[in-house]
Design a protein around this motif. Structure first.
Motif, PDB file in Angstrom:
ATOM      1  N   ARG A 109       3.372 -37.942 -31.951  1.00 42.01           N
ATOM      2  CA  ARG A 109       3.096 -37.346 -33.257  1.00 42.01           C
ATOM      3  C   ARG A 109       2.555 -38.394 -34.226  1.00 42.01           C
ATOM      4  O   ARG A 109       1.580 -38.149 -34.948  1.00 42.01           O
ATOM      5  CB  ARG A 109       4.365 -36.715 -33.821  1.00 42.01           C
ATOM      6  CG  ARG A 109       4.260 -36.384 -35.300  1.00 42.01           C
ATOM      7  CD  ARG A 109       5.503 -35.780 -35.858  1.00 42.01           C
ATOM      8  NE  ARG A 109       5.434 -35.746 -37.326  1.00 42.01           N
ATOM      9  CZ  ARG A 109       6.182 -34.982 -38.085  1.00 42.01           C
ATOM     10  NH1 ARG A 109       7.053 -34.158 -37.548  1.00 42.01           N
ATOM     11  NH2 ARG A 109       6.067 -35.021 -39.407  1.00 42.01           N
ATOM     12  N   GLU A 113      -1.238 -38.337 -35.789  1.00 46.94           N
ATOM     13  CA  GLU A 113      -1.373 -38.174 -37.244  1.00 46.94           C
ATOM     14  C   GLU A 113      -2.185 -39.313 -37.847  1.00 46.94           C
ATOM     15  O   GLU A 113      -3.092 -39.088 -38.661  1.00 46.94           O
ATOM     16  CB  GLU A 113       0.013 -38.103 -37.880  1.00 46.94           C
ATOM     17  CG  GLU A 113       0.013 -38.009 -39.385  1.00 46.94           C
ATOM     18  CD  GLU A 113       1.418 -38.002 -39.958  1.00 46.94           C
ATOM     19  OE1 GLU A 113       1.686 -38.777 -40.886  1.00 46.94           O
ATOM     20  OE2 GLU A 113       2.251 -37.225 -39.446  1.00 46.94           O
ATOM     21  N   ALA A 295       8.337 -38.584 -38.872  1.00 46.63           N
ATOM     22  CA  ALA A 295       8.558 -38.130 -37.504  1.00 46.63           C
ATOM     23  C   ALA A 295      10.041 -38.187 -37.141  1.00 46.63           C
ATOM     24  O   ALA A 295      10.570 -37.279 -36.488  1.00 46.63           O
ATOM     25  CB  ALA A 295       7.746 -38.985 -36.530  1.00 46.63           C
TER      26      ALA A 295
END
Length: 318
Positions: A109, A113, A295
């Motif tokens: 993630r 991102e 996260a």
């Protein structure tokens, strides 16, 4: 004029103790590193490397150049940070490291991102155990590392390295269905006496935690299977071969045949990022830290938690 790339090569040989390991760290071939050091020897008219048994040793002149290289590389890093600050946005290469379950549970993630929001950022990541990643940051080989330690064994940060808290990750005991412990609710340390374990190999943080905890309680752990991968540990538990203590982060769904039991006192590992003091001002490091915090706070509860399906997420908090 001393060439920076040749000083960097000599510096890496000093840090890693061999040309081969220095090449691996720099992303070069051993031949390329040897050539850089040989050119530096010719340019300075100085012998820099000597044979020492089956290995090599740096001469006194080489060690003097290594100290100079450390100062020069530090100046270059500060200049790079200042230049990125002037640009006002993250750019350039950012070298990251993460421990295995963090690399699986958080980094996809985070990397996606950062790549989407900051296209001028060149992201590189290595999977590294926390024992090693902190040292890599201190030596300037990694810019930012995701690491962890346990509540009973905090990991000190070397001089010049800053530790940034991200949250906490709790652990539970995995037992096979039909195992005597599966009939219990919350387990206590005394319940673990005489059990057969699946555990990470020696030299890892999780291995050290298990042995320290049980020995403090007067127990000697009977570890039958040393396994690095969490999924393999889960598979061995499902086969009825032992029990394991695994963190929630990066564990994934549990298969049929595995029961999850909380342990009191609850084993907790601290999640943190480490970077060099001088990099905290770098825009790329700042956005990476923010992405890691977000996260960590968004990690969902285990997908197959057989004991506390009703509970909320309290294992990772800001």
């Amino acid at each position: 004029m001393l060439d920076l790339s040749r000083l960097r090569a000599l510096h890496a040989v000093h840090l890693h103790g061999s040309v081969g390991k220095a090449a691996q760290a720099l992303g070069y071939t051993p031949s390329a590193v040897s050539q850089q050091v040989a050119k530096l020897e010719r340019e300075t008219g100085t012998v820099l490397l000597e044979r020492a048994g089956r290995g090599i040793a740096l001469t006194d002149d080489a060690l003097m150049l290594v100290r100079t290289a450390e100062e020069v590389l530090g100046l270059v890093e500060r200049a790079e940070v200042a230049l990125e600050q002037r640009k006002g946005h993250p750019a350039g290469q950012l070298r990251l490291a993460a421990f295995p379950s963090g690399a699986r549970g958080l980094m996809p993630r985070v990397l996606a991102e950062l790549a989407a929001e900051h296209p001028q950022l060149d992201l590189r990541m290595s999977e590294v155990d926390p024992h090693l990643s902190v040292g890599l940051v201190a030596r300037g080989e990694i810019d930012l590392a995701l690491a962890h330690d346990w509540d009973i064994a905090p990991m000190p940060a070397p001089e010049g390295v800053r530790s940034v808290p991200l949250g906490e990750d709790t652990c539970e005991v995995l037992v096979p269905d039909g195992h005597p412990l599966a009939a219990l609710g919350t387990l206590e340390t005394a319940d673990l006496a005489g059990r057969r374990w699946v555990c990470q190999p020696p030299g890892t943080v999780c291995h050290d935690w298990l042995h320290t905890t049980l020995r403090t309680a007067g127990q000697e752990p009977d570890v039958a299977y040393y396994v690095a991968e969490f999924q393999t540990q889960v598979a061995l538990v499902a086969a009825g071969l032992g029990i394991a203590l695994l963190p929630r982060l990066g564990r994934g769904p549990l298969p049929d045949g595995v029961a999850l039991r909380p342990l009191e006192p609850t084993p907790t590992r601290r999640l943190f990022a480490v970077t060099r003091d001088g990099l905290l001002r770098r825009p790329a490091v700042r956005v990476a830290l923010r992405a890691l915090r977000e996260a960590a706070s968004a990690v969902p509860p285990p997908a197959c938690c057989q004991c506390h399906r009703q509970g909320g997420v309290d294992s990772l908090k800001e």
